[in-house]
Scaffold this active site. Sequence first.
Site, PDB file in Angstrom:
ATOM      1  N   ASP A  50      20.883  27.857  49.996  1.00 47.27           N
ATOM      2  CA  ASP A  50      19.917  28.941  49.878  1.00 47.27           C
ATOM      3  C   ASP A  50      19.322  28.846  48.470  1.00 47.27           C
ATOM      4  OD1 ASP A  50      18.531  31.264  49.527  1.00 47.27           O
ATOM      5  OD2 ASP A  50      20.229  32.612  49.908  1.00 47.27           O
ATOM      6  N   SER A 119      -1.018  26.443  49.218  1.00 46.30           N
ATOM      7  CA  SER A 119      -1.741  26.940  50.388  1.00 46.30           C
ATOM      8  C   SER A 119      -3.163  27.348  50.039  1.00 46.30           C
ATOM      9  CB  SER A 119      -1.005  28.169  50.921  1.00 46.30           C
ATOM     10  OG  SER A 119      -1.777  28.814  51.902  1.00 46.30           O
ATOM     11  N   TYR A 143       2.146  36.566  49.870  1.00 42.75           N
ATOM     12  CA  TYR A 143       2.408  35.162  50.203  1.00 42.75           C
ATOM     13  C   TYR A 143       1.524  34.235  49.361  1.00 42.75           C
ATOM     14  CZ  TYR A 143       1.980  30.707  52.542  1.00 42.75           C
ATOM     15  OH  TYR A 143       1.922  29.363  52.781  1.00 42.75           O
ATOM     16  N   LYS A 147       2.363  31.462  46.119  1.00 41.74           N
ATOM     17  CA  LYS A 147       1.949  30.050  46.075  1.00 41.74           C
ATOM     18  C   LYS A 147       1.163  29.758  44.791  1.00 41.74           C
ATOM     19  CE  LYS A 147       3.958  28.509  49.667  1.00 41.74           C
ATOM     20  NZ  LYS A 147       4.960  27.432  49.564  1.00 41.74           N
ATOM     21  N   ASP A 284      -8.936  38.706  56.984  1.00 43.60           N
ATOM     22  CA  ASP A 284      -9.409  37.390  57.417  1.00 43.60           C
ATOM     23  C   ASP A 284     -10.720  37.039  56.727  1.00 43.60           C
ATOM     24  OD1 ASP A 284      -7.565  36.314  59.177  1.00 43.60           O
ATOM     25  OD2 ASP A 284      -8.457  37.212  60.966  1.00 43.60           O
TER      26      ASP A 284
END
Length: 322
Positions: A50, A119, A143, A147, A284
């Site tokens: 982990d 990403s 998220y 990154k 989006d």
Amino acid sequence: MSILVTGGAGYIGSHVVRLLLERGQQVVVIDDLSSGLSARIGSAKLVQIDLAAETATESLVQLIKAESIDAVIHLAARKQVGESVTKPEWYFEQNIGGMAHLLEAMRQTKVERLVFSSSAATYGMPDVELVNEDFDCKPINPYGQTKLIGEWMTANAARAWGLRAANLRYFNVAGAGWPDLADTATMNLVPIVFAALDAQKNPIVFGDDYETKDGTCVRDYVHVLDLADAHLTALDYLERDQRNHSTFNVGTGKGASVFEVMSEIRRATKIDFDVDVQPRRPGDPPYLCADVSRIKNELGWVAKNNLAEIIDSAWQAKLGSN
Ligand code: UFG
């Protein structure tokens, strides 16, 4: 000499592992198997660590020494945008904490080459049709933030102790290089549509009133095998003394709308389905497509597969797994 692949039992990681093995490389995989599958990694060695645990640095140092690791491909991360919004602390703990432990272990063992899985989510809502790496990143969810911070961490390590890193900004990954490495999660458009068809439901389209060619969102879909190949290319690039950049878009440079993806799925599956158009999904961007000049010019890498090949491979893999 071995390559360490974190997250190597996952959908993308297992494609990277298979290409490395085909190239005759020794591979060690770290995966907590929270979403990865041990059956995907072939003859690579699997170690369950982990990365976010306090003891991870020590375990990693031991592993790197014992296995004579000389480069790392770091894919292990939590990657669900929606979940990152509801559990931001955990995303930072997992993605940033895990990466800090990995970099510290690399520093202690003098392992200097790293390919980092970043990403297109780092860009946020770019207002251009093709986004390049110099675009001002404004990620709109935890998220994407983790990154972008990961990229900052590699830049800091490069300055502090000579890390040589390549950050690969993935666009929309789909398809399968081999049927047994299919994307088994139903988190992205193509597997979600397949799951709807399985359940004999109409797939959903989130919004058809965007200012795009047919009103639906446009994305840059890249074949997972092409993406995996970009990792090997990046690894080789890190050997060079002269490296002008450390961050690269990985896409095709060609956008496809949600309606176009649906058409390709109708063609590949030979199922003539209707779709249900629903309201826009929050967050989006209308367009998110890669300017791929940098990776082409500097690494000599271009995606080989088009949307039809991506969808065909995904469907063949899906049929194989039924
Ligand atoms: N979509 C639908 N119906 C669905 C699911 C998705 O219309 O049932 C649409 C979305 O609105 C979007 C497109 O299909 O326009 C692609 O959606 P995905 O959820 O598959 O992918 P995203 O573009 O939202 O995000 C993906 C990854 C992110 C990554 C990003 C980078 O999930 O982790 O690509 O481009 F950051």
